[in-house]
Design a protein around this motif. Structure first.
Motif, mmCIF file in Angstrom:
data_model
loop_
_atom_site.group_PDB
_atom_site.id
_atom_site.type_symbol
_atom_site.label_atom_id
_atom_site.label_comp_id
_atom_site.label_asym_id
_atom_site.label_seq_id
_atom_site.Cartn_x
_atom_site.Cartn_y
_atom_site.Cartn_z
ATOM 1 N N ILE A 109 -16.350 -16.556 -117.091
ATOM 2 C CA ILE A 109 -16.233 -15.108 -116.880
ATOM 3 C C ILE A 109 -14.868 -14.843 -116.248
ATOM 4 O O ILE A 109 -14.561 -15.372 -115.176
ATOM 5 C CB ILE A 109 -17.339 -14.580 -115.947
ATOM 6 C CG1 ILE A 109 -18.720 -15.012 -116.454
ATOM 7 C CG2 ILE A 109 -17.259 -13.063 -115.820
ATOM 8 C CD1 ILE A 109 -19.851 -14.696 -115.472
ATOM 9 N N ASN A 110 -14.052 -14.041 -116.919
ATOM 10 C CA ASN A 110 -12.736 -13.756 -116.354
ATOM 11 C C ASN A 110 -12.807 -12.594 -115.369
ATOM 12 O O ASN A 110 -13.881 -12.038 -115.111
ATOM 13 C CB ASN A 110 -11.712 -13.494 -117.466
ATOM 14 C CG ASN A 110 -12.031 -12.227 -118.269
ATOM 15 O OD1 ASN A 110 -12.843 -11.387 -117.862
ATOM 16 N ND2 ASN A 110 -11.383 -12.085 -119.415
ATOM 17 N N SER A 111 -11.652 -12.219 -114.818
ATOM 18 C CA SER A 111 -11.622 -11.173 -113.790
ATOM 19 C C SER A 111 -12.006 -9.805 -114.338
ATOM 20 O O SER A 111 -12.373 -8.907 -113.570
ATOM 21 C CB SER A 111 -10.226 -11.111 -113.161
ATOM 22 O OG SER A 111 -9.252 -10.863 -114.162
ATOM 23 N N GLU A 112 -11.943 -9.625 -115.681
ATOM 24 C CA GLU A 112 -12.349 -8.357 -116.292
ATOM 25 C C GLU A 112 -13.822 -8.366 -116.706
ATOM 26 O O GLU A 112 -14.278 -7.468 -117.389
ATOM 27 C CB GLU A 112 -11.477 -8.083 -117.521
ATOM 28 C CG GLU A 112 -9.982 -7.998 -117.236
ATOM 29 C CD GLU A 112 -9.645 -6.834 -116.325
ATOM 30 O OE1 GLU A 112 -10.311 -5.777 -116.475
ATOM 31 O OE2 GLU A 112 -8.743 -6.974 -115.485
ATOM 32 N N ARG A 113 -14.541 -9.418 -116.317
ATOM 33 C CA ARG A 113 -15.970 -9.592 -116.592
ATOM 34 C C ARG A 113 -16.270 -9.904 -118.055
ATOM 35 O O ARG A 113 -17.394 -9.765 -118.502
ATOM 36 C CB ARG A 113 -16.764 -8.354 -116.150
ATOM 37 C CG ARG A 113 -16.718 -8.086 -114.661
ATOM 38 C CD ARG A 113 -17.496 -6.847 -114.244
ATOM 39 N NE ARG A 113 -18.811 -6.787 -114.856
ATOM 40 C CZ ARG A 113 -19.209 -5.833 -115.702
ATOM 41 N NH1 ARG A 113 -18.388 -4.850 -116.027
ATOM 42 N NH2 ARG A 113 -20.435 -5.841 -116.209
ATOM 43 N N ASP A 114 -15.245 -10.326 -118.823
ATOM 44 C CA ASP A 114 -15.481 -10.765 -120.197
ATOM 45 C C ASP A 114 -15.970 -12.208 -120.165
ATOM 46 O O ASP A 114 -15.343 -13.079 -119.550
ATOM 47 C CB ASP A 114 -14.193 -10.682 -121.026
ATOM 48 C CG ASP A 114 -13.682 -9.258 -121.140
ATOM 49 O OD1 ASP A 114 -14.500 -8.372 -121.433
ATOM 50 O OD2 ASP A 114 -12.473 -9.044 -120.924
ATOM 51 N N GLY A 115 -17.100 -12.440 -120.824
ATOM 52 C CA GLY A 115 -17.681 -13.779 -120.792
ATOM 53 C C GLY A 115 -17.746 -14.433 -122.155
ATOM 54 O O GLY A 115 -17.794 -13.762 -123.183
ATOM 55 N N GLU A 116 -17.714 -15.761 -122.159
ATOM 56 C CA GLU A 116 -17.934 -16.522 -123.380
ATOM 57 C C GLU A 116 -18.556 -17.866 -123.022
ATOM 58 O O GLU A 116 -18.409 -18.359 -121.900
ATOM 59 C CB GLU A 116 -16.649 -16.708 -124.190
ATOM 60 C CG GLU A 116 -15.654 -17.679 -123.605
ATOM 61 C CD GLU A 116 -14.486 -17.923 -124.563
ATOM 62 O OE1 GLU A 116 -14.267 -17.103 -125.486
ATOM 63 O OE2 GLU A 116 -13.793 -18.939 -124.373
ATOM 64 N N VAL A 117 -19.261 -18.433 -123.987
ATOM 65 C CA VAL A 117 -19.962 -19.696 -123.774
ATOM 66 C C VAL A 117 -19.294 -20.788 -124.592
ATOM 67 O O VAL A 117 -19.000 -20.611 -125.777
ATOM 68 C CB VAL A 117 -21.453 -19.579 -124.165
ATOM 69 C CG1 VAL A 117 -22.135 -20.938 -124.092
ATOM 70 C CG2 VAL A 117 -22.156 -18.583 -123.254
ATOM 71 N N LEU A 118 -19.060 -21.939 -123.942
ATOM 72 C CA LEU A 118 -18.547 -23.118 -124.612
ATOM 73 C C LEU A 118 -19.688 -24.124 -124.743
ATOM 74 O O LEU A 118 -20.313 -24.482 -123.741
ATOM 75 C CB LEU A 118 -17.399 -23.745 -123.809
ATOM 76 C CG LEU A 118 -16.242 -22.822 -123.395
ATOM 77 C CD1 LEU A 118 -15.213 -23.606 -122.590
ATOM 78 C CD2 LEU A 118 -15.608 -22.180 -124.616
#
Length: 207
Positions: free
Chosen positions: A142-151
């Motif tokens: 989760i980055n500082s802009e709250r965008d998330g992704e799963v690896l």
């Protein structure tokens, strides 16, 4: 198909014109002072016309297919795909430490204070066979802009505390995610076999 050369021309051009008209070919009249020393003039009759028409029709039939399927024209090979390029070496060392220490179905979380990324890692399965330990796990970033992704990753080890990690698929965006309340924690003492630079986990999709 015939070629008309300067030596074959009559001054008025009438005889050549009449011969060509009698043969059913298009006629071209060259005045007596025409400069044709460096060129030949190509005449074509019905067979050549048929060939040109056939080629034009074939081209028109091929063009729509090329537009719909450009891969039919050229298919360039692509290089390997990587995921998680934004991870720093310290993040990868935490992943390796977690593979060494946490049990299956357990999670570990941390925040990179330099990049602002937060991570939550869970190991889904563990297996050992023929001297190789394999652990499947995921890392939610989760980055500082709250965008998330799963690896979705796989770690294999044939020697204690040494892990080879690859991605089993491309990264999966999950949209906006809630950030966690995390405290700073020390980075485990470890190192990367490739040195200090990390360029992402290479994708090796399972067939």
């Amino acid at each position: 198909m015939g070629f008309l050369r300067p030596s074959a021309l009559s001054p008025p051009g009438g005889e050549i014109t009449r011969q060509m008209e009698a043969a059913g070919r298009p006629s071209i009249f060259l005045p007596p002072n025409a400069n044709v020393a460096s060129q030949s003039i190509l005449f074509y009759g019905p067979p050549m016309k048929q060939l040109i028409v056939t080629m034009a029709v074939a081209l028109l039939l091929l063009l729509p297919g090329c537009k719909k399927n450009p891969r039919a024209i050229i298919d360039l090979p692509t290089g390997p795909e990587y995921v998680g390029e934004y991870l720093q070496t310290s993040d990868v060392l935490r992943i390796g430490h977690a593979l060494d220490t946490i049990p299956t179905r357990a999670t570990v979380q941390w925040e990179n204070m330099d990049t602002g990324y937060q991570y939550s890692m869970m190991i889904f399965s563990s297996d050992s066979a023929m001297g190789t330990t394999t652990r499947q796990f995921s890392v939610l970033s989760i980055n500082s802009e709250r965008d998330g992704e799963v690896l979705n990753l796989i770690g294999t080890s044939t020697k204690k505390n040494i892990w080879n990690i690859v991605a089993e698929s491309s990264a999966s965006p999950v949209g906006k995610a809630a950030r966690m309340q995390l405290e700073a924690t020390p980075v485990p003492h470890a190192s990367l076999s490739s040195g200090k630079d990390f360029h992402g986990f290479m994708v090796e999709e399972l067939e």
